[in-house]
Design a protein around this motif. Structure first.
Motif, mmCIF file in Angstrom:
data_model
loop_
_atom_site.group_PDB
_atom_site.id
_atom_site.type_symbol
_atom_site.label_atom_id
_atom_site.label_comp_id
_atom_site.label_asym_id
_atom_site.label_seq_id
_atom_site.Cartn_x
_atom_site.Cartn_y
_atom_site.Cartn_z
ATOM 1 N N ALA A 1 -25.178 -33.049 -24.741
ATOM 2 C CA ALA A 1 -26.054 -31.929 -25.108
ATOM 3 C C ALA A 1 -26.566 -32.067 -26.545
ATOM 4 C CB ALA A 1 -25.292 -30.618 -24.942
ATOM 5 N N LEU B 1 -26.915 -23.468 -28.184
ATOM 6 C CA LEU B 1 -26.587 -24.550 -27.258
ATOM 7 C C LEU B 1 -25.192 -24.355 -26.675
ATOM 8 C CD1 LEU B 1 -27.703 -27.036 -25.963
ATOM 9 C CD2 LEU B 1 -27.090 -28.366 -27.976
ATOM 10 N N GLN C 1 -25.172 -22.143 -23.730
ATOM 11 C CA GLN C 1 -25.625 -22.798 -22.496
ATOM 12 C C GLN C 1 -24.523 -23.662 -21.883
ATOM 13 O OE1 GLN C 1 -29.437 -24.827 -23.143
ATOM 14 N NE2 GLN C 1 -29.902 -23.376 -24.802
ATOM 15 N N LEU C 2 -23.655 -24.215 -22.723
ATOM 16 C CA LEU C 2 -22.609 -25.121 -22.241
ATOM 17 C C LEU C 2 -21.380 -24.398 -21.717
ATOM 18 C CD1 LEU C 2 -22.676 -27.819 -25.083
ATOM 19 C CD2 LEU C 2 -23.269 -28.199 -22.688
ATOM 20 N N LYS D 1 -19.711 -33.704 -22.235
ATOM 21 C CA LYS D 1 -20.844 -32.793 -22.045
ATOM 22 C C LYS D 1 -21.399 -32.332 -23.390
ATOM 23 C CE LYS D 1 -19.568 -31.058 -17.476
ATOM 24 N NZ LYS D 1 -19.228 -29.864 -16.652
ATOM 25 N N VAL D 2 -20.521 -32.100 -24.354
ATOM 26 C CA VAL D 2 -20.967 -31.698 -25.680
ATOM 27 C C VAL D 2 -21.767 -32.834 -26.331
ATOM 28 C CG1 VAL D 2 -20.206 -31.125 -28.026
ATOM 29 C CG2 VAL D 2 -19.142 -29.993 -26.054
#
Length: 417
Positions: A414, A342, A345-346, A410-411
């Protein structure tokens, strides 16, 4: 069973740190006048001498001697009795042009495809032990020397202080890896000569305990203040006299304090130094990017502690791996491998993307070269640089961008936090 962990720091006047600061000042000057400069500068300092070496490709001309002398003067080596003094020390430059073989492997027609400047692995680390997400032992070791440098510049008390100094802090941890108390503190500081060694040791010890430590403690957050106690073992100038110091006492080289620069032995280190390198060298930019990831993961509540690794092949943009280890502190129902997927992707970890995201093609590196590259406070400031032709350039920069918590939202989104 409780255990002890130790970290150390060195002052801006330590020989190795003088070398780091000169090298990073050269990087800043080159980038200020030519943001596309490729720089790999090494510095050696010894009694009365500075040697500059390395590889540079840049469109600007600099007076390297003046830059080096300005750094030495700012640090505080301004007296002849130090046997290393800004105005009188000899400076030899052996800097030459960067290898075209390296340039060919790194540069691309499309900037986004820029390859890594070298192979290697880099680590970032963060922990919620302190408000700046740094290990508490190293954070305190830095704070002690920062306070002593401030006292030296104020010139009101401890007027005998000279620029060279070291500190070390040992923390006792509980079985569940929580800091309990400070076990011991070591401070070794260079000083002017005293009438007698006995009076010197008594005076310096009293000043460290009654002036330096209270000022350090006062500036700490409350949970760190609680670690101070009346059972701390203090070793103040344990070898005794420390008049001969700086480059006259020991030679200094760029890149010899990489653990001081990062996490004090907590987490891990890939082995590459930072200072003297432009951001195309992933030793530097990759380490900053992994710290940015680690800090935002902990701040977002994904885990209490995390180690992040990235690795590269020279000339290749895409990392060869990203690794995550939360040391069993994860707060999400995912394996560390799933967290790593993940994270990929971030965060775009191609070298060019890192440079853009963290604004690394700016002259921001002199501030990093003493008291740690991590755990520092981001700041917007105005700086000026002068090249070898007498042209002065003034610009606004943002320092320590990898310390920003700009990805927390954003973390959280996600990871469903």
């Amino acid at each position: 069973m409780p255990y002890l962990f130790t970290s150390e720091s060195v002052s801006e006047g330590h020989p190795d740190k003088i070398a780091d600061q000169i090298s990073d000042s050269l990087v800043d000057h080159f980038i200020a006048f030519d943001p596309h400069s490729k720089v790999a500068c090494e510095t050696l300092v010894t009694t009365g001498q500075v040697v500059l070496a390395g590889e540079v490709r840049s469109q600007t001309y600099l007076d390297l001697q003046t830059i080096a002398r300005d750094v030495i003067r700012r640090i505080g080596y301004t007296k002849s009795e130090y046997m290393f003094e800004a105005t009188s020390c000899g400076i030899l430059s052996a800097i030459h042009e960067q290898s075209p073989d390296i340039a060919m492997g790194v540069e691309r027609a499309n900037p986004e495809d820029q390859g890594a400047g070298d192979q290697g692995m880099m680590f970032g680390y963060a922990t919620n032990e302190t408000e700046n997400y740094m290990p508490v032992a190293l954070d305190l070791a830095h704070r002690i020397l920062l306070e002593m440098a401030a006292i030296r510049r104020e010139g009101k008390v401890m007027t005998y202080l000279r620029p060279d100094a070291k500190s070390q802090v040992t923390i006792e941890y509980s079985d569940d890896n929580q800091p309990i108390r400070i076990d011991s503190i070591v401070v070794s500081t260079q000083h002017d000569d005293f009438d007698t060694d006995e009076s010197m040791l008594t005076h310096i010890r009293a000043d460290v305990l009654n002036i330096v430590i209270p000022r350090v403690r006062e500036k700490c957050q409350s949970k760190v203040q609680d670690l101070f106690n009346d059972q701390i073992v203090y070793h103040i100038n344990p070898t005794g006299k420390f008049v001969i110091g700086g480059p006259h006492g020991d030679s200094g080289l760029t890149g010899r304090k990489i653990i001081v620069d990062t996490y004090g032995g907590k987490g891990a280190h890939g082995g590459g130094a930072f200072s003297g390198k432009d951001p195309s060298k992933v030793d530097r930019s990759g380490a900053y990017a992994t710290r940015h990831i680690a800090k935002n993961l902990v701040a977002a509540g994904v885990c209490d502690e995390v180690l992040v690794q990235v690795s590269y092949a020279i000339g290749v943009a895409k990392p060869t791996n990203i690794y995550i280890n939360t040391n069993g502190t994860s707060k999400v129902k995912m394996t560390d491998g799933e967290i790593a997927n993940l994270v990929m992707q971030l965060f775009d970890m191609r070298p060019y993307a890192i440079e853009q995201r963290l604004k690394l093609r700016r002259p921001i590196y002199s501030d990093t070269a003493a008291y740690g590259h991590m755990g520092r406070e981001p700041e917007i400031k105005t700086v000026s640089f002068t090249n070898g032709s007498g042209e002065t350039k003034t610009m606004e920069i943002e320092t320590f961008t990898w310390e920003k918590l700009d990805m927390v939202d954003k973390v959280k989104a996600a990871f469903g936090l």
